[in-house]
Design an enzyme around this catalytic site. Structure first.
Site, PDB file in Angstrom:
ATOM      1  CE1 TYR A  64      -6.936  -4.706   0.633  1.00 21.10           C
ATOM      2  CE2 TYR A  64      -5.348  -3.520   1.984  1.00 21.10           C
ATOM      3  CZ  TYR A  64      -5.631  -4.366   0.923  1.00 21.10           C
ATOM      4  OH  TYR A  64      -4.606  -4.863   0.163  1.00 21.10           O
ATOM      5  CG  HIS A 112       2.181  -3.788  -1.405  1.00 24.28           C
ATOM      6  ND1 HIS A 112       1.923  -5.020  -1.961  1.00 24.28           N
ATOM      7  CD2 HIS A 112       0.990  -3.337  -0.944  1.00 24.28           C
ATOM      8  CE1 HIS A 112       0.630  -5.297  -1.849  1.00 24.28           C
ATOM      9  NE2 HIS A 112       0.039  -4.290  -1.238  1.00 24.28           N
TER      10      HIS A 112
END
Lengths: 233, 192
Positions: A144, A159
């Site tokens: 992104y 993450h």
């Protein structure tokens, strides 16, 4: 006598101040850190393991479903969590979160013009087994754009957040995918010293691939291990 | 045998639905929040609140603060503390600065006891946010504790910086602790 943890491997860590990542200059400490000898406060820490993993927590393709399956390429992510002394860490919690297959986060602050997926939340958790092995199912996150510089794009990543056995072993990191052409352009990835950067990239593996269902990636995570010499209690 | 430690990376701006989902209103259970002490936990009830400021003096609205503390008797809920702790007190709190109108972190807990004869009562803190590639450790002490004068960790800190580690009572069992990333009153961060 109580055990202490090996020092943080500063040479292998990104610096707080990494100016190409433009949020760091105002958010990085400027004074030297003060060395704190480990006491009970540092060698203890919150104990989280399998008891907080319930239902479909470890399957992100299921835990956000409303009326169908999430879109995207299903993947299995698995690996071992170890101390840097090589010892596997059993019953250790991993918290994970990521963008959807289109590169959009559910988070209210994410205004990227890519579709949300009503059937994908993008967060989950899992715990290591008695051999230090964890595993979760998800979809491959999309890349992104972000505002760091002109035409900046984050590489695909997941993450991770872990405590390990103590507050001293806390780790927040990101897992990247092999062969991503955005990696050599990403100031967050590049802020990591060249010698340890590749530890952030998962390996594709047929061994973890579920035939006919999902591709497998292996990502081992190494936390600070225990010192051989205990401290005075 | 020595393996290289996995490098840290930033928590980024979008941690809320992964790490503090209930606080931010996402449909996923949190493992911890700002309310750390269930009613049955013994001890003096306190609130610890504060804000995080960046190097330009702006309030940080996307930091994550984590607290690790002993119970009111100074015992940690962890196997390395052989004394065991107050049964229902976990000792861990986690709060993002994105939901409060003033971007405060807010912990409702019990005041920790001293863990041994040497150290003054304190909270252990992990701070992370977008723009931090690795988390920082600090500690919160309490201004009304006489034992601060002899605390060995405070004594590692130059005298003119010690105040950055000390929460101030602001009335009603509330303590204020602001974190300054930079500047004249930059908070002391530790290499643990």
């Amino acid at each position: 006598m109580t055990e202490t943890y090996r020092a943080r491997d500063w040479a292998g860590q990104p610096a707080y101040l990494s100016p190409d990542y433009k949020s760091t200059p105002l958010r990085s400490p400027t004074r030297p850190l003060i060395a704190l000898p480990q006491s009970l406060s540092e060698i203890t820490g919150p104990v989280f393991g399998a008891e907080v993993v319930t239902g479909d927590d470890a399957d992100l393709t299921r835990n956000g479903r409303r009326n169908g399956e999430p879109l995207g390429e299903r993947i299995v992510v698995t690996g071992r969590v170890l101390g840097d002394d090589g010892k596997p860490l059993p019953n250790t919690l991993l918290e994970v979160w990521q963008a959807n297959a289109c590169g959009r986060y559910v988070h209210k602050a994410d205004q990227h013009d890519a579709p949300l997926d009503p059937n994908f939340l993008g967060s989950g958790r899992c715990a290591t087994d008695s051999n230090g092995v964890y595993k979760f199912m998800t979809v491959k996150p999309g890349a992104y754009p972000w505002g760091n510089h002109h035409n900046a794009w984050r590489p695909q990543h997941i993450h991770f957040s872990l405590f390990g056995p103590s507050f001293a072993t806390r780790l927040v990191t990101q897992m990247y995918f092999p062969g991503d052409p955005l990696l050599p352009l990403d100031p967050i990835f590049l802020a990591t010293p060249a010698a340890t950067r590749n530890l952030l990239i998962a390996a594709f593996t047929l061994d973890a691939t579920e035939p006919g269902y999902a591709l497998g990636y292996r990502f081992d995570i190494v936390l600070r291990g225990r010192n051989a010499t205990p401290m005075e209690a | 045998m020595t393996l290289r430690q996995t490098p840290s990376q930033t928590v980024g701006p979008y941690f809320a639905y992964g790490l503090s989902p209930e606080q931010y209103g996402y449909d996923f259970a949190s493992i911890a929040g700002g309310d750390m002490a269930p009613a049955e936990v013994e001890g003096q009830r306190i609130r610890v609140e504060g804000r995080v400021f960046d190097g330009a003096g702006a309030v940080v609205p996307d930091a994550l603060v984590e607290i690790w503390q002993a119970d009111a008797q100074g015992r940690y809920a962890h196997p390395s503390d052989p004394r065991g702790s107050n049964a229902s007190f976990k000792g861990f709190g986690r709060f993002g600065t994105g939901t409060d109108k003033q971007n405060r972190f807010i912990f409702d807990t019990v005041k920790p006891g001293a863990i041994d004869a040497g150290q003054a009562p304190h909270l252990n803190v992990v701070l992370t946010m977008r723009g931090m590639l690795l988390h920082a450790f600090t500690r919160i002490y309490f201004a009304d504790e006489a034992s601060n004068a002899t605390d060995p960790v405070l004594h590692l800190v130059p005298e003119d910086r010690r105040h950055t580690l000390i929460a101030q009572p602001i009335g009603g069992n509330v303590y204020r602790f602001d974190i300054q990333m930079q500047g004249a009153h930059e908070t002391v961060f530790f290499d643990v």
